[in-house]
Enzyme design. Structure first.
Site, PDB file in Angstrom:
ATOM      1  N   PRO A   9      21.698  -1.349  62.672  1.00 26.88           N
ATOM      2  CA  PRO A   9      22.426  -1.147  61.433  1.00 26.88           C
ATOM      3  C   PRO A   9      23.114  -2.402  60.885  1.00 26.88           C
ATOM      4  O   PRO A   9      23.713  -3.172  61.637  1.00 26.88           O
ATOM      5  CB  PRO A   9      23.473  -0.084  61.795  1.00 26.88           C
ATOM      6  CG  PRO A   9      23.530  -0.067  63.274  1.00 26.88           C
ATOM      7  CD  PRO A   9      22.173  -0.476  63.751  1.00 26.88           C
ATOM      8  N   ASN A  10      22.993  -2.538  59.577  1.00 27.06           N
ATOM      9  CA  ASN A  10      23.642  -3.581  58.769  1.00 27.06           C
ATOM     10  C   ASN A  10      22.997  -4.957  58.902  1.00 27.06           C
ATOM     11  O   ASN A  10      23.380  -5.885  58.187  1.00 27.06           O
ATOM     12  CB  ASN A  10      25.153  -3.665  59.070  1.00 27.06           C
ATOM     13  CG  ASN A  10      25.863  -2.384  58.708  1.00 27.06           C
ATOM     14  OD1 ASN A  10      25.657  -1.855  57.616  1.00 27.06           O
ATOM     15  ND2 ASN A  10      26.654  -1.846  59.604  1.00 27.06           N
ATOM     16  N   ARG A  17      26.399 -11.940  53.839  1.00 26.04           N
ATOM     17  CA  ARG A  17      27.824 -11.695  54.106  1.00 26.04           C
ATOM     18  C   ARG A  17      28.179 -12.266  55.485  1.00 26.04           C
ATOM     19  O   ARG A  17      27.325 -12.406  56.340  1.00 26.04           O
ATOM     20  CB  ARG A  17      28.133 -10.196  54.149  1.00 26.04           C
ATOM     21  CG  ARG A  17      27.535  -9.396  53.050  1.00 26.04           C
ATOM     22  CD  ARG A  17      28.594  -8.886  52.072  1.00 26.04           C
ATOM     23  NE  ARG A  17      27.904  -8.291  50.925  1.00 26.04           N
ATOM     24  CZ  ARG A  17      27.453  -7.039  50.892  1.00 26.04           C
ATOM     25  NH1 ARG A  17      27.672  -6.252  51.923  1.00 26.04           N
ATOM     26  NH2 ARG A  17      26.819  -6.575  49.839  1.00 26.04           N
ATOM     27  N   TYR A  22      27.743 -14.554  61.532  1.00 25.38           N
ATOM     28  CA  TYR A  22      26.334 -14.228  61.783  1.00 25.38           C
ATOM     29  C   TYR A  22      25.347 -15.291  61.278  1.00 25.38           C
ATOM     30  O   TYR A  22      24.145 -15.125  61.447  1.00 25.38           O
ATOM     31  CB  TYR A  22      26.008 -12.863  61.163  1.00 25.38           C
ATOM     32  CG  TYR A  22      26.791 -11.739  61.805  1.00 25.38           C
ATOM     33  CD1 TYR A  22      26.661 -11.459  63.164  1.00 25.38           C
ATOM     34  CD2 TYR A  22      27.683 -10.968  61.066  1.00 25.38           C
ATOM     35  CE1 TYR A  22      27.395 -10.444  63.767  1.00 25.38           C
ATOM     36  CE2 TYR A  22      28.414  -9.949  61.653  1.00 25.38           C
ATOM     37  CZ  TYR A  22      28.259  -9.696  63.001  1.00 25.38           C
ATOM     38  OH  TYR A  22      28.980  -8.692  63.604  1.00 25.38           O
ATOM     39  N   ASN A  74      17.895  -5.843  68.793  1.00 29.32           N
ATOM     40  CA  ASN A  74      19.303  -6.063  68.485  1.00 29.32           C
ATOM     41  C   ASN A  74      19.834  -4.713  67.995  1.00 29.32           C
ATOM     42  O   ASN A  74      19.660  -4.365  66.829  1.00 29.32           O
ATOM     43  CB  ASN A  74      19.485  -7.134  67.405  1.00 29.32           C
ATOM     44  CG  ASN A  74      20.967  -7.422  67.159  1.00 29.32           C
ATOM     45  OD1 ASN A  74      21.837  -6.645  67.570  1.00 29.32           O
ATOM     46  ND2 ASN A  74      21.254  -8.527  66.491  1.00 29.32           N
ATOM     47  N   ALA A  77      25.684  -2.462  66.095  1.00 24.62           N
ATOM     48  CA  ALA A  77      26.860  -1.697  66.546  1.00 24.62           C
ATOM     49  C   ALA A  77      26.493  -0.604  67.549  1.00 24.62           C
ATOM     50  O   ALA A  77      27.327  -0.211  68.382  1.00 24.62           O
ATOM     51  CB  ALA A  77      27.572  -1.089  65.341  1.00 24.62           C
ATOM     52  N   GLU A  98      17.515  -7.501  75.123  1.00 27.84           N
ATOM     53  CA  GLU A  98      18.567  -7.272  74.124  1.00 27.84           C
ATOM     54  C   GLU A  98      18.987  -8.608  73.531  1.00 27.84           C
ATOM     55  O   GLU A  98      19.139  -9.600  74.257  1.00 27.84           O
ATOM     56  CB  GLU A  98      19.762  -6.593  74.799  1.00 27.84           C
ATOM     57  CG  GLU A  98      20.919  -6.337  73.846  1.00 27.84           C
ATOM     58  CD  GLU A  98      21.960  -5.425  74.474  1.00 27.84           C
ATOM     59  OE1 GLU A  98      21.577  -4.436  75.134  1.00 27.84           O
ATOM     60  OE2 GLU A  98      23.165  -5.713  74.311  1.00 27.84           O
ATOM     61  N   HIS A 100      21.562 -10.692  70.590  1.00 30.42           N
ATOM     62  CA  HIS A 100      22.676 -10.684  69.642  1.00 30.42           C
ATOM     63  C   HIS A 100      22.826 -12.067  69.030  1.00 30.42           C
ATOM     64  O   HIS A 100      22.683 -13.081  69.723  1.00 30.42           O
ATOM     65  CB  HIS A 100      23.993 -10.305  70.334  1.00 30.42           C
ATOM     66  CG  HIS A 100      23.963  -8.919  70.882  1.00 30.42           C
ATOM     67  ND1 HIS A 100      24.052  -7.805  70.085  1.00 30.42           N
ATOM     68  CD2 HIS A 100      23.797  -8.472  72.141  1.00 30.42           C
ATOM     69  CE1 HIS A 100      23.963  -6.723  70.836  1.00 30.42           C
ATOM     70  NE2 HIS A 100      23.799  -7.098  72.090  1.00 30.42           N
ATOM     71  N   ARG A 107      34.180 -11.726  71.523  1.00 37.29           N
ATOM     72  CA  ARG A 107      34.722 -11.076  70.326  1.00 37.29           C
ATOM     73  C   ARG A 107      35.681  -9.941  70.723  1.00 37.29           C
ATOM     74  O   ARG A 107      36.246  -9.961  71.796  1.00 37.29           O
ATOM     75  CB  ARG A 107      33.551 -10.607  69.456  1.00 37.29           C
ATOM     76  CG  ARG A 107      32.682 -11.799  68.981  1.00 37.29           C
ATOM     77  CD  ARG A 107      31.593 -11.364  68.041  1.00 37.29           C
ATOM     78  NE  ARG A 107      32.148 -10.784  66.828  1.00 37.29           N
ATOM     79  CZ  ARG A 107      31.422 -10.077  65.952  1.00 37.29           C
ATOM     80  NH1 ARG A 107      30.137  -9.873  66.177  1.00 37.29           N
ATOM     81  NH2 ARG A 107      31.990  -9.587  64.880  1.00 37.29           N
TER      82      ARG A 107
END
Ligand code: CA2
Length: 149
Positions: A9-10, A17, A22, A74, A77, A98, A100, A107
Site C-alpha cells: 500500500p501507498n 511525496r 523514500y 515490499n 505498512a 522482504e 524496504h 524509525r
C-alpha cells in the site's frame, strides 16, 4: 524462471511525496530496473502493486500455480500488521525476500517489528531503490543454487 515482485500500500506514491524518507525514484522506475537486471540474470520479473491486503494474499497464494519460483515483496505498512500476508508467504513455500526502502529499525517503534520477515529467506532495508537490486541479487543467488542442486 519467473520472479514475482510485489509492492504494498501507498508505494504507488513513490517519487511524488516524502522524498526525504523514500527517495525520488518512482515505483515504475524501480520496477523497470529490477526487470532489466532480472533479464540479465536470467529471470522474468512480473510486478504488481496493490493497496489491498486481500489482493496481495491472493497473488502470493497463486504464485506457485502461476509458475513463479520466488517472491520479492515490499509489504509496506502490512509488514507490521498482516498475519494474512505472513501466512500466505509461508503457505506458498517459495523463497521470498522482504525489501524496504527505509531502514525500518531506525524509525518509529511500531515499524521495528516485521510479521513477514520470519517467513522470508532474508530482508534488505534502508538503501532506497538499491534495496530492490540487492533483494533481486539475493533471490537470484538462492534460486541459482536450488537450480544447480
Ligand atoms: O521503507 C519501506 O519500504 C516501507 O515498507 C514503506 C512503507 C512503510 O509503512 C514501512 O514501514 C516501510 C510505506 C510505503 C508508503 O510509501 C510512500 C511513498 C511516498 C510517499 C508516501 C508514502
Amino acid at each position: 524462471m519467473k520472479i514475482l515482485l510485489l509492492n504494498g500500500p501507498n508505494l504507488q506514491l513513490l517519487g511524488s511525496r516524502e522524498p526525504d524518507i523514500y527517495g525520488k525514484t518512482t515505483l515504475a522506475s524501480i520496477v523497470a530496473d529490477v526487470t532489466r537486471l532480472g533479464k540479465e540474470l536470467g529471470f522474468d520479473v512480473e510486478a504488481f502493486q496493490s493497496n489491498s491486503e486481500g489482493e496481495l494474499v491472493t497473488l502470493i497464494g497463486d504464485a506457485p500455480r502461476n509458475g513463479f519460483s520466488g517472491i520479492i515483496i515490499n509489504p509496506a505498512a502490512y509488514t507490521h500488521t498482516s498475519v494474512a500476508i505472513r501466512d500466505a508467504i509461508a503457505a506458498a513455500a517459495l523463497p521470498a525476500v522482504e525489501v524496504h526502502l527505509s531502514n525500518i529499525s531506525s524509525r518509529e517503534a511500531f515499524r521495528h517489528e516485521s510479521l513477514t520477515a520470519p517467513v522470508c529467506i532474508g530482508v534488505v532495508a534502508g538503501f532506497g531503490a538499491f534495496s530492490y537490486e540487492m533483494a533481486l541479487r539475493a533471490l537470484a543467488n538462492r534460486l541459482g543454487a536450488l537450480r544447480n542442486a
